[in-house]
Design a protein around this motif. Structure first.
Motif, PDB file in Angstrom:
ATOM      1  N   ASN A  76       0.831  -1.194   0.000  1.00 58.63           N
ATOM      2  CA  ASN A  76       0.000   0.000   0.000  1.00 58.63           C
ATOM      3  C   ASN A  76       0.877   1.260   0.000  1.00 58.63           C
ATOM      4  N   ASP A  77       0.505   2.245  -0.775  1.00 54.07           N
ATOM      5  CA  ASP A  77       1.096   3.602  -0.762  1.00 54.07           C
ATOM      6  C   ASP A  77       2.530   3.677  -1.269  1.00 54.07           C
ATOM      7  N   GLY A  93      -4.290   5.509  -3.320  1.00 49.93           N
ATOM      8  CA  GLY A  93      -5.554   6.211  -3.122  1.00 49.93           C
ATOM      9  C   GLY A  93      -5.377   7.691  -3.392  1.00 49.93           C
ATOM     10  N   ASP A  96      -2.172   9.502  -2.496  1.00 52.37           N
ATOM     11  CA  ASP A  96      -0.924   8.866  -2.945  1.00 52.37           C
ATOM     12  C   ASP A  96      -0.594   9.346  -4.363  1.00 52.37           C
TER      13      ASP A  96
HETATM   14 MG   LIG Z   1      -3.130   5.197   0.401  1.00 52.47          MG
END
Ligand SMILES: [Mg+2]
Ligand SMILES: Cc1ncc(COP(=O)(O)OP(=O)(O)O)c(N)n1
Ligand SMILES: Cc1nc(C(=O)O)sc1CCOP(=O)(O)O
Length: 214
Positions: A76-77, A93, A96
């Motif tokens: 994630n990220d 998301g 990011d």
């Molecule tokens: Mg994120």
């Protein structure tokens, strides 16, 4: 992407005092018992205040658990961490890297997930190169703050209908008790933090989820 998109994405809970590697090992053991490793993905998610070094160490250790069994490992990220450990892909998301930039960073063949909350966002993320879409919060959750109101299965299904060629991963408050309602609405998969990480028996919780998703 492989022929089967994993139905269950188990996301690490790396808050202090948790044992993400123990949980991941238990989830993989449960998937192995059901001959379902191809149906499981693990997403390495750490809090923002965790150092890159610690995120890298965790992601490398998770990948070591996943790879021998063909379980996808996503980060994630932190796409540089995904690349550094050789993960299967990453997830971004709104806060990011933009999806198109994330696609450039990861390259054309990696798995790339993008969070979206409505049909327009889903179409845009797909055009920008996302290979799956995380849609939530499906139900109320205490794991992440600052989220909009829960969408419910109906709105998750509306997003899925807008991008019929792209797998939707429903996230937020998902349990073995409500997961089927999301698949019935059109999601290809569900993602969970608490339902596995906070369970008294994470292996049993994973098994329960894989069974209801079968
Ligand atoms: Mg994120
Ligand atoms: C499968 C999946 N869906 C959504 C998210 C949330 O990503 P994002 O909106 O970037 O929030 P953070 O997880 O980074 O706090 C996800 N991680 N996975
Ligand atoms: C990380 C995250 N993102 C969400 C979103 O809706 O974008 S909900 C969420 C937390 C999911 O945790 P749990 O399974 O414990 O509810």
């Amino acid at each position: 992407m492989g022929p089967v998109f994993p139905h269950l994405h188990v996301i690490t809970d790396a808050r202090r005092g948790r044992e993400p590697l123990t949980v991941v090992a238990a989830a993989i053991a449960a998937a192995r018992r059901l001959d379902g490793c191809h149906r499981l993905a693990v997403q390495v998610r750490v809090e923002d205040d965790v150092s890159d070094r610690d995120a890298y160490e965790l992601a490398g250790a998770v990948l070591e658990l996943c790879r021998p069994h063909g379980v996808w490992c996503l980060v994630n990220d932190r796409l540089h961490v995904a690349l550094a450990v050789g993960a299967d892909g990453g997830h971004v998301g709104a806060a990011d890297l933009p999806v198109a930039v994330a696609r450039k960073v990861l390259g054309p063949t990696s798995v790339l997930g993008a969070t979206c909350r409505d049909a327009a966002g889903a179409r845009a993320a797909r055009r920008a190169g996302a290979s799956y879409l995380g849609v939530g919060p499906a139900f109320a959750t205490t794991t992440k703050t600052g989220l909009p109101s829960p969408l419910g299965p109906g709105a998750v299904g509306a997003v899925a209908a807008a991008v019929p060629d792209t797998p939707i991963v429903a996230i937020g408050g998902v349990t073995a008790g409500n997961a089927r309602s999301l698949i019935g609405a059109g999601a290809a998969a569900v993602a969970v933090v608490g339902a596995v990480a906070a369970a008294s028996d994470p292996a049993r919780a994973t098994e329960d989820l894989l069974r209801v998703l079968a």
